[in-house]
Motif scaffolding. Structure first.
Motif, PDB file in Angstrom:
ATOM      1  N   LYS A 164      -4.569  -2.724   7.930  1.00 36.95           N
ATOM      2  CA  LYS A 164      -5.520  -2.343   6.882  1.00 36.95           C
ATOM      3  C   LYS A 164      -5.638  -3.520   5.911  1.00 36.95           C
ATOM      4  N   SER A 167      -7.527  -3.973   0.492  1.00 39.35           N
ATOM      5  CA  SER A 167      -6.696  -3.223  -0.447  1.00 39.35           C
ATOM      6  C   SER A 167      -7.388  -3.100  -1.805  1.00 39.35           C
ATOM      7  N   ARG A 172      -4.296   0.637  -5.147  1.00 38.78           N
ATOM      8  CA  ARG A 172      -3.464   0.140  -4.046  1.00 38.78           C
ATOM      9  C   ARG A 172      -3.720   0.827  -2.695  1.00 38.78           C
ATOM     10  N   LYS A 173      -4.754   1.651  -2.592  1.00 42.13           N
ATOM     11  CA  LYS A 173      -5.096   2.282  -1.326  1.00 42.13           C
ATOM     12  C   LYS A 173      -5.636   1.205  -0.387  1.00 42.13           C
ATOM     13  N   LYS A 174      -5.278   1.310   0.927  1.00 42.52           N
ATOM     14  CA  LYS A 174      -5.673   0.287   1.902  1.00 42.52           C
ATOM     15  C   LYS A 174      -6.660   0.852   2.916  1.00 42.52           C
TER      16      LYS A 174
END
Length: 192
Positions: A164, A167, A172-174
């Motif tokens: 992934k 980012s 911080r979600k990928k």
């Protein structure tokens, strides 16, 4: 001369033709030496200078023509000397500017013989023609699934690897795909 061989008095090398010996001897005398401006190597014939490989000092890639090396080095320097006079976008190669200019002119010189649809580049035409032939030249080594575009294979492989690369710096979600990343930012962080 024995067996029609001509011998160099400096190093002893032998040649069948006197003209070849004369060219060779110029190496020892320095007369009519064609010097490469990139590597200082000396050649007795201009054709050998033109054909000798040109090496990139950054990544050690070699090129048979000095202009190819100059264009390649723009990868390292970031130089983009070709500017679109309509929108200001810059390019490292003149051919890329020519292709880009078709966005403004609407010229699509590559036409599909099956349906007549036009394209700005030959590579886009080749990809399009796969819609008629059903060809899928990019197979996944993991599962055998095949794709029309190499980029689609790259995205698919991330399902197997879990990679992934995109980012969100806010939460911080990928994400495995850039489009998913952009949609996330629009939905959740547009106001920030």
């Amino acid at each position: 001369m024995v067996c029609g061989l001509y011998s160099c008095s400096e190093c002893g090398k032998k040649y069948k033709q006197k003209s070849t010996l004369v060219q060779h001897q110029k190496l020892h005398t320095g007369v009519s030496c064609f010097v490469c401006m990139k590597c200082d190597k000396c050649f007795t014939q201009r054709s050998n200078l033109i054909r000798h490989p040109y090496k990139c000092s950054e990544c050690d890639k070699t090129f048979s023509i000095s202009n190819y090396l100059i264009v390649h080095q723009r990868v390292h320097t970031g130089e983009k000397p070709y500017v679109c006079d309509r929108c200001g976008k810059c390019f490292a190669q003149s051919s890329a500017l020519i292709t880009h200019s078709r966005v403004h002119t609407g010229i699509k010189p590559y036409g599909c013989i099956e349906c007549g649809k036009g394209f700005t580049t030959s590579s886009h035409l080749i990809t399009h023609q796969r819609t008629h032939t059903g060809e899928r030249p990019y197979p996944c080594e993991e599962c055998g699934m095949a794709f029309k575009h190499s980029t689609h294979l790259v995205l698919h492989r991330r399902r197997h690897t879990g990679e992934k690369p995109f980012s969100c710096d806010k939460c911080r979600k990928k994400f495995s795909q850039k489009t998913h990343f952009y949609k996330h930012q629009q939905r959740h962080h547009e106001d920030e």
